[in-house]
Enzyme design. Structure first.
Site, PDB file in Angstrom:
ATOM      1  N   LYS A  67      -8.504 -17.274  14.662  1.00 28.28           N
ATOM      2  CA  LYS A  67      -8.265 -18.591  14.064  1.00 28.28           C
ATOM      3  C   LYS A  67      -8.280 -18.574  12.536  1.00 28.28           C
ATOM      4  O   LYS A  67      -9.085 -17.903  11.908  1.00 28.28           O
ATOM      5  CB  LYS A  67      -9.334 -19.589  14.543  1.00 28.28           C
ATOM      6  CG  LYS A  67      -9.204 -20.023  15.981  1.00 28.28           C
ATOM      7  CD  LYS A  67      -7.937 -20.829  16.277  1.00 28.28           C
ATOM      8  CE  LYS A  67      -7.963 -22.207  15.681  1.00 28.28           C
ATOM      9  NZ  LYS A  67      -8.935 -23.094  16.333  1.00 28.28           N
ATOM     10  N   SER A 116     -12.957 -19.316  12.735  1.00 26.04           N
ATOM     11  CA  SER A 116     -13.778 -19.836  13.826  1.00 26.04           C
ATOM     12  C   SER A 116     -14.899 -18.845  14.097  1.00 26.04           C
ATOM     13  O   SER A 116     -14.695 -17.634  14.026  1.00 26.04           O
ATOM     14  CB  SER A 116     -12.905 -19.997  15.070  1.00 26.04           C
ATOM     15  OG  SER A 116     -13.718 -20.002  16.226  1.00 26.04           O
ATOM     16  N   GLU A 164      -7.596 -30.754   6.341  1.00 29.67           N
ATOM     17  CA  GLU A 164      -8.300 -31.658   7.260  1.00 29.67           C
ATOM     18  C   GLU A 164      -9.312 -32.512   6.505  1.00 29.67           C
ATOM     19  O   GLU A 164      -9.486 -33.700   6.795  1.00 29.67           O
ATOM     20  CB  GLU A 164      -9.000 -30.857   8.355  1.00 29.67           C
ATOM     21  CG  GLU A 164      -8.022 -30.193   9.307  1.00 29.67           C
ATOM     22  CD  GLU A 164      -8.729 -29.246  10.259  1.00 29.67           C
ATOM     23  OE1 GLU A 164      -8.896 -29.600  11.424  1.00 29.67           O
ATOM     24  OE2 GLU A 164      -9.141 -28.153   9.825  1.00 29.67           O
TER      25      GLU A 164
END
Ligand code: ARG
Length: 467
Positions: A293, A287, A300
């Protein structure tokens, strides 16, 4: 207006050539140029057939054949000059050939772009299905390797995303292998359906010339297991049919749906809440704001790409549904969706392979999670059944035992025998023996079950299938 000579292939009855806007609107060479190897193969087979039936001399045939080889080499080397004014891959190649080989003006004898493009695409589908099948197999092998390396790891299996029953991690991975095996079977079926040669159908009603369709089909590999030529059986259907496009896109869409479900499992498993696996850094991103993160981007996107694969299928169904027989120019729009489905499905298969190859299974975390005795509540009901209790009653009794455990904050297997006996007299002194994972799995011995004997069988089966 461009000069009408730009359209020598059909310009005879026209006083003016197409507007520049119309050329830009109607060209397909920007996407169908990838058919060049198949188009050249089709033309070479067609020329060989024309020579065989006496419509080309041996010399003309040889010149056409070598000329096409040279053009394909130019294309492969990126030296070929594609011209949108020539609309599509077929006319670009034919024009380039005619420039160097005068006899090429005879190549389109007894052929139309309608049966030509149908042939190119059937060749392409056979190729595309073989490529995807190999890529899916590579993903299956990567999954089998994870299963082999973590043979003894147990995890909870889930229904409704609630912990259900214990299973070996390998059993879950083998479920994915089954899904992917069906995808490979589907691509094999699509390739089998594509295996019929449309050449000779002409624009719609064949030809008056004495061609040999069987000969061309054989040269192009449109043959059955015994080497017998496979031909389309109706010239109108042959140039109008786009079932293969829909079937291919459907196979890709369903493959995408499988990838999406696999990806979803991996996303859950890699979350801190589950912690069953770590995904490879190489297939994750961070991130820009939150330094801690590590996002499961490859999974995804596998999930996201499946939407696109479904969209391509929908495009083709809608494209074809209202068309009168036979060929309509709308059909030129059939290629971008299947090419996109192929490209994305191929990419997805590779990404799944890469992601799975770098998977780190957290055996400690899996063991801690699967130790939850409630996972064996069903086994406890089965225990009562073996002692003569009807399953519905057994289910009810164990439900009450679970309720008591929850109320008193006691692990299910740590209740006293007196307590459970009070709930149902069917519980004997050995009732807590049920809470042994090894024993519980060993009892699941039937075909398709997750017990160790079956698991060993499946390891043997997959190792053989994926050799
Ligand atoms: N580029 C065309 C297509 O892909 C080839 C067939 C053209 N046929 C025709 N009658 N204009 O559909």
């Amino acid at each position: 207006m461009p000069k009408k000579s730009a359209q020598a292939t059909w310009g005879g009855r026209f006083a003016a050539g197409p507007a520049a806007l119309m050329l830009r609107f109607s060209e397909s060479v920007s996407f169908d140029r990838r058919l060049a190897p198949f188009d050249v193969a089709g033309s070479q087979a067609h020329a060989a057939m024309l020579a065989r039936v006496g419509l080309l001399t041996a010399r003309e045939h040889a010149a056409i054949h070598t000329g096409l080889d040279a053009i394909l080499a130019e294309i492969a080397a990126g030296r070929f000059k594609w011209d949108v004014a020539l609309e599509d891959v077929h006319m670009n190649i034919e024009r380039a050939l005619t420039r160097r080989v005068p006899a090429a003006a005879k190549l389109h004898t007894a052929r139309s772009r309608n049966d030509q493009v149908a042939t190119d695409m059937r060749l392409w589908f056979k190729h595309a299905c073989a490529v995807l099948s190999e890529k899916i197999r590579a993903a299956q092998r990567a999954l089998l390797a994870v299963a082999s390396a973590n043979r003894d790891v147990l995890i909870p299996g889930y229904t409704h995303l609630q912990r259900a029953q214990p299973v070996p991690l390998a059993h879950h991975l083998f479920a994915w292998l089954e899904m992917l095996a069906r995808d490979r079977a589907r691509f094999a079926a699509v390739a089998a359906h594509a295996n019929a040669c449309p050449l000779g159908s002409g624009a719609i009603a064949g030809t008056t010339l004495p061609i040999d369709r069987e000969f061309t089909a054989r040269l192009l590999g449109f043959v059955d297991a015994k080497g017998r030529p496979q031909l389309t059986q109706n010239s109108m259907d042959a140039v109008a049919d786009r079932d293969g496009f829909v079937e291919f896109a459907a196979a890709c869409a369903l493959f995408g749906t499988h990838l999406s479900r696999i990806a979803e499992d991996l996303i859950l498993w890699s979350s801190a809440e589950f912690g069953f696996v770590g995904l490879p850094d190489a297939f994750c991103t961070g991130s820009s704001l939150m330094p801690q993160k590590k996002n499961p981007d490859s999974c995804e996107l596998l999930r996201g790409k499946s939407a696109r694969l479904q969209g391509n299928l929908q495009t083709l169904l809608t494209l074809t549904k209202g068309l009168p027989l036979t060929y309509n120019r709308d059909l030129q729009e059939d290629k971008p969706p299947v090419f996109d489905s192929f490209d994305q499905a191929a990419l997805c298969a590779d990404v799944l392979t890469g992601t799975v190859a770098g998977l780190a299974v957290n055996a400690v975390r899996c063991a801690a999670t699967v130790a939850d005795p409630a996972l064996l509540a069903t086994d406890l009901a089965d225990y009562l059944v073996t002692r003569g209790v009807a399953f519905r009653d057994a289910h009810h009794a164990v439900g009450a035992v679970v309720k008591l455990a929850e109320k008193t904050g006691t692990p299910l297997n740590k209740l006293s025998s007196a307590e459970v006996k009070k709930i149902h007299p069917g519980f004997g002194p050995d009732w807590a023996k049920v809470f042994n994972l090894k024993r519980a799995l060993a009892k699941r011995a039937g075909t398709g079950m997750p017990g160790p004997a079956q698991l060993a069988r499946q390891f043997t089966r997959w190792k053989k299938l994926l050799k």
